[in-house]
Write a protein that holds these residues in place. Structure first.
Motif, mmCIF file in Angstrom:
data_model
loop_
_atom_site.group_PDB
_atom_site.id
_atom_site.type_symbol
_atom_site.label_atom_id
_atom_site.label_comp_id
_atom_site.label_asym_id
_atom_site.label_seq_id
_atom_site.Cartn_x
_atom_site.Cartn_y
_atom_site.Cartn_z
ATOM 1 N N ASP A 1 0.846 -1.190 0.000
ATOM 2 C CA ASP A 1 0.000 0.000 0.000
ATOM 3 C C ASP A 1 0.881 1.239 0.000
ATOM 4 O O ASP A 1 1.976 1.235 0.567
ATOM 5 C CB ASP A 1 -0.910 0.002 1.237
ATOM 6 C CG ASP A 1 -1.767 -1.264 1.310
ATOM 7 O OD1 ASP A 1 -2.606 -1.447 0.420
ATOM 8 O OD2 ASP A 1 -1.569 -2.063 2.254
ATOM 9 N N GLU A 2 0.392 2.293 -0.650
ATOM 10 C CA GLU A 2 1.156 3.546 -0.666
ATOM 11 C C GLU A 2 1.475 4.005 0.758
ATOM 12 O O GLU A 2 0.643 3.879 1.638
ATOM 13 C CB GLU A 2 0.359 4.638 -1.395
ATOM 14 C CG GLU A 2 0.212 4.385 -2.878
ATOM 15 C CD GLU A 2 -0.503 5.539 -3.578
ATOM 16 O OE1 GLU A 2 -1.299 6.246 -2.907
ATOM 17 O OE2 GLU A 2 -0.246 5.746 -4.769
ATOM 18 N N PRO A 3 2.702 4.505 1.006
ATOM 19 C CA PRO A 3 3.761 4.751 0.025
ATOM 20 C C PRO A 3 4.755 3.605 -0.126
ATOM 21 O O PRO A 3 5.814 3.794 -0.718
ATOM 22 C CB PRO A 3 4.454 5.980 0.620
ATOM 23 C CG PRO A 3 4.366 5.742 2.105
ATOM 24 C CD PRO A 3 3.030 5.065 2.333
ATOM 25 N N VAL A 4 4.451 2.429 0.436
ATOM 26 C CA VAL A 4 5.421 1.331 0.415
ATOM 27 C C VAL A 4 4.851 0.145 -0.363
ATOM 28 O O VAL A 4 3.914 -0.511 0.091
ATOM 29 C CB VAL A 4 5.791 0.872 1.844
ATOM 30 C CG1 VAL A 4 6.812 -0.250 1.788
ATOM 31 C CG2 VAL A 4 6.322 2.042 2.654
ATOM 32 N N MET A 5 5.380 -0.097 -1.540
ATOM 33 C CA MET A 5 5.022 -1.266 -2.341
ATOM 34 C C MET A 5 6.301 -1.961 -2.792
ATOM 35 O O MET A 5 7.338 -1.312 -2.961
ATOM 36 C CB MET A 5 4.212 -0.876 -3.580
ATOM 37 C CG MET A 5 2.882 -0.234 -3.316
ATOM 38 S SD MET A 5 1.982 0.060 -4.876
ATOM 39 C CE MET A 5 0.650 1.105 -4.280
ATOM 40 N N SER A 6 6.205 -3.258 -3.020
ATOM 41 C CA SER A 6 7.352 -4.025 -3.498
ATOM 42 C C SER A 6 6.903 -5.011 -4.555
ATOM 43 O O SER A 6 5.815 -5.581 -4.458
ATOM 44 C CB SER A 6 8.003 -4.811 -2.351
ATOM 45 O OG SER A 6 8.530 -3.958 -1.363
ATOM 46 N N SER B 1 10.989 -10.749 -1.849
ATOM 47 C CA SER B 1 10.825 -9.355 -2.245
ATOM 48 C C SER B 1 11.916 -9.011 -3.247
ATOM 49 O O SER B 1 13.093 -9.321 -3.033
ATOM 50 C CB SER B 1 10.912 -8.447 -1.019
ATOM 51 O OG SER B 1 10.709 -7.096 -1.395
ATOM 52 N N LEU B 2 11.527 -8.378 -4.361
ATOM 53 C CA LEU B 2 12.451 -8.148 -5.463
ATOM 54 C C LEU B 2 12.965 -6.715 -5.519
ATOM 55 O O LEU B 2 14.155 -6.484 -5.616
ATOM 56 C CB LEU B 2 11.758 -8.497 -6.790
ATOM 57 C CG LEU B 2 11.230 -9.931 -6.895
ATOM 58 C CD1 LEU B 2 10.345 -10.087 -8.118
ATOM 59 C CD2 LEU B 2 12.386 -10.922 -6.930
ATOM 60 N N PHE B 3 12.064 -5.734 -5.501
ATOM 61 C CA PHE B 3 12.466 -4.327 -5.540
ATOM 62 C C PHE B 3 11.272 -3.468 -5.130
ATOM 63 O O PHE B 3 10.121 -3.909 -5.199
ATOM 64 C CB PHE B 3 12.987 -3.914 -6.929
ATOM 65 C CG PHE B 3 12.034 -4.207 -8.066
ATOM 66 C CD1 PHE B 3 11.117 -3.248 -8.504
ATOM 67 C CD2 PHE B 3 12.058 -5.430 -8.725
ATOM 68 C CE1 PHE B 3 10.249 -3.507 -9.555
ATOM 69 C CE2 PHE B 3 11.194 -5.697 -9.779
ATOM 70 C CZ PHE B 3 10.278 -4.732 -10.192
ATOM 71 N N ASP B 4 11.553 -2.243 -4.716
ATOM 72 C CA ASP B 4 10.512 -1.326 -4.262
ATOM 73 C C ASP B 4 10.067 -0.405 -5.394
ATOM 74 O O ASP B 4 10.875 0.003 -6.232
ATOM 75 C CB ASP B 4 11.018 -0.472 -3.094
ATOM 76 C CG ASP B 4 11.330 -1.297 -1.864
ATOM 77 O OD1 ASP B 4 10.712 -2.367 -1.695
ATOM 78 O OD2 ASP B 4 12.199 -0.874 -1.075
ATOM 79 N N LEU B 5 8.775 -0.064 -5.402
ATOM 80 C CA LEU B 5 8.225 0.833 -6.412
ATOM 81 C C LEU B 5 6.816 1.220 -6.010
ATOM 82 O O LEU B 5 6.289 0.733 -5.019
ATOM 83 C CB LEU B 5 8.208 0.190 -7.791
ATOM 84 C CG LEU B 5 7.126 -0.883 -8.056
ATOM 85 C CD1 LEU B 5 7.004 -1.124 -9.554
ATOM 86 C CD2 LEU B 5 7.413 -2.175 -7.328
ATOM 87 N N ASP B 6 6.203 2.094 -6.802
ATOM 88 C CA ASP B 6 4.799 2.461 -6.647
ATOM 89 C C ASP B 6 4.124 2.196 -7.984
ATOM 90 O O ASP B 6 4.725 2.429 -9.035
ATOM 91 C CB ASP B 6 4.689 3.942 -6.269
ATOM 92 C CG ASP B 6 3.280 4.343 -5.882
ATOM 93 O OD1 ASP B 6 2.446 3.447 -5.674
ATOM 94 O OD2 ASP B 6 3.016 5.553 -5.799
ATOM 95 N N ALA B 7 2.897 1.695 -7.990
ATOM 96 C CA ALA B 7 2.249 1.348 -9.255
ATOM 97 C C ALA B 7 0.740 1.419 -9.134
ATOM 98 O O ALA B 7 0.168 1.282 -8.045
ATOM 99 C CB ALA B 7 2.657 -0.064 -9.698
ATOM 100 N N THR B 8 0.080 1.615 -10.275
ATOM 101 C CA THR B 8 -1.378 1.689 -10.368
ATOM 102 C C THR B 8 -2.011 0.378 -9.900
ATOM 103 O O THR B 8 -1.494 -0.712 -10.159
ATOM 104 C CB THR B 8 -1.790 1.975 -11.824
ATOM 105 O OG1 THR B 8 -1.233 3.220 -12.219
ATOM 106 C CG2 THR B 8 -3.306 2.041 -11.958
ATOM 107 N N ARG B 9 -3.153 0.488 -9.222
ATOM 108 C CA ARG B 9 -3.862 -0.667 -8.705
ATOM 109 C C ARG B 9 -4.533 -1.484 -9.810
ATOM 110 O O ARG B 9 -5.043 -0.935 -10.794
ATOM 111 C CB ARG B 9 -4.973 -0.214 -7.754
ATOM 112 C CG ARG B 9 -4.512 0.110 -6.338
ATOM 113 C CD ARG B 9 -3.922 -1.095 -5.676
ATOM 114 N NE ARG B 9 -3.973 -1.027 -4.229
ATOM 115 C CZ ARG B 9 -2.953 -1.334 -3.453
ATOM 116 N NH1 ARG B 9 -1.787 -1.694 -3.983
ATOM 117 N NH2 ARG B 9 -3.056 -1.307 -2.149
#
Length: 217
Positions: A176-181, A197-205
């Motif tokens: 959940d924003e602001p922490v997604m992986s 867990s591979l990498f952190d990012l933010d993305a559309t639901r």
């Protein structure tokens, strides 16, 4: 704009520096025409490091994220793949080059039509788009060797994980924003799953998936 120079710059300046080193993935990005899967109004964004707007308020993931998720799913030529969230069809086209067959689920009719048309023009004969809610997966055609979730969810439903074969992988963007992986689940022979867990990012639901309860004052 010099299309081929822009494609080269996308690969060398965005994708390769993001630890995408699989030569097969890099080669695909050089030959699968991303610009053909971008709406005409946003064609100038085809090779830019950003989400690209799609109809009905949806977005394509940035090129580096698509490439990294494709690499981390580790699809093999003999495998059957399920994608959740067809969008414009670009990820399905990439998966189709690496898999035996791909089924891509898209809940929004306009996007299902767009993806189908884009894939047909690209010659992706082993990819089919089904207009359906991806929340429950596609058990009727399962189990699958790999599942790609082309968008973010708060938590990957166990119902989807159960549609993996032993040894099968699922890659998703979780949190959940602001922490997604970006994460990869692997199905174990005993019916459990391993999660990395591979990498952190933010993305559309992705639409329709459960959201956590929000606290209100």
């Amino acid at each position: 704009m010099n299309i081929e120079q822009a494609r080269f710059n996308m690969i060398e300046q965005q994708i390769r520096p993001w630890d995408v080193l699989d030569k097969g993935v890099l080669g695909l990005l050089a030959v699968v025409r991303r610009e053909d899967f971008v709406p005409a109004a946003h064609r100038a964004l085809a090779f830019v490091d950003t989400e690209v707007p799609l109809p009905e308020g949806e977005n394509m993931l940035p090129p580096r994220v698509e490439a990294r998720m494709l690499q981390d799913l580790q699809v093999q030529r003999h495998e059957r793949v399920l994608e959740i969230g067809a969008g414009s069809g670009f990820m399905a086209a990439l998966l189709g080059h690496r898999a035996q067959s791909v089924i891509s689920l898209e809940v929004k009719p306009a996007l299902a039509k767009l993806a189908t048309e884009n894939l047909r023009r690209s010659g992706a004969a082993n990819v089919s788009v089904v207009q359906a809610d991806g929340v429950h997966g596609y058990a009727a055609e399962g189990p699958f060797d790999a599942i790609m979730m082309s968008g973010s969810v708060s938590k990957v439903p166990e119902e989807l994980l159960k549609q993996l074969k032993p040894g099968g992988r699922l890659v998703a963007i979780e949190g959940d924003e602001p922490v997604m992986s970006a994460v990869r689940y692997t199905a174990n022979a005993d019916g459990t799953w391993s999660r990395v867990s591979l990498f952190d990012l933010d993305a559309t639901r992705l639409l329709g998936f459960p959201e956590p309860a929000r606290f209100h004052f």
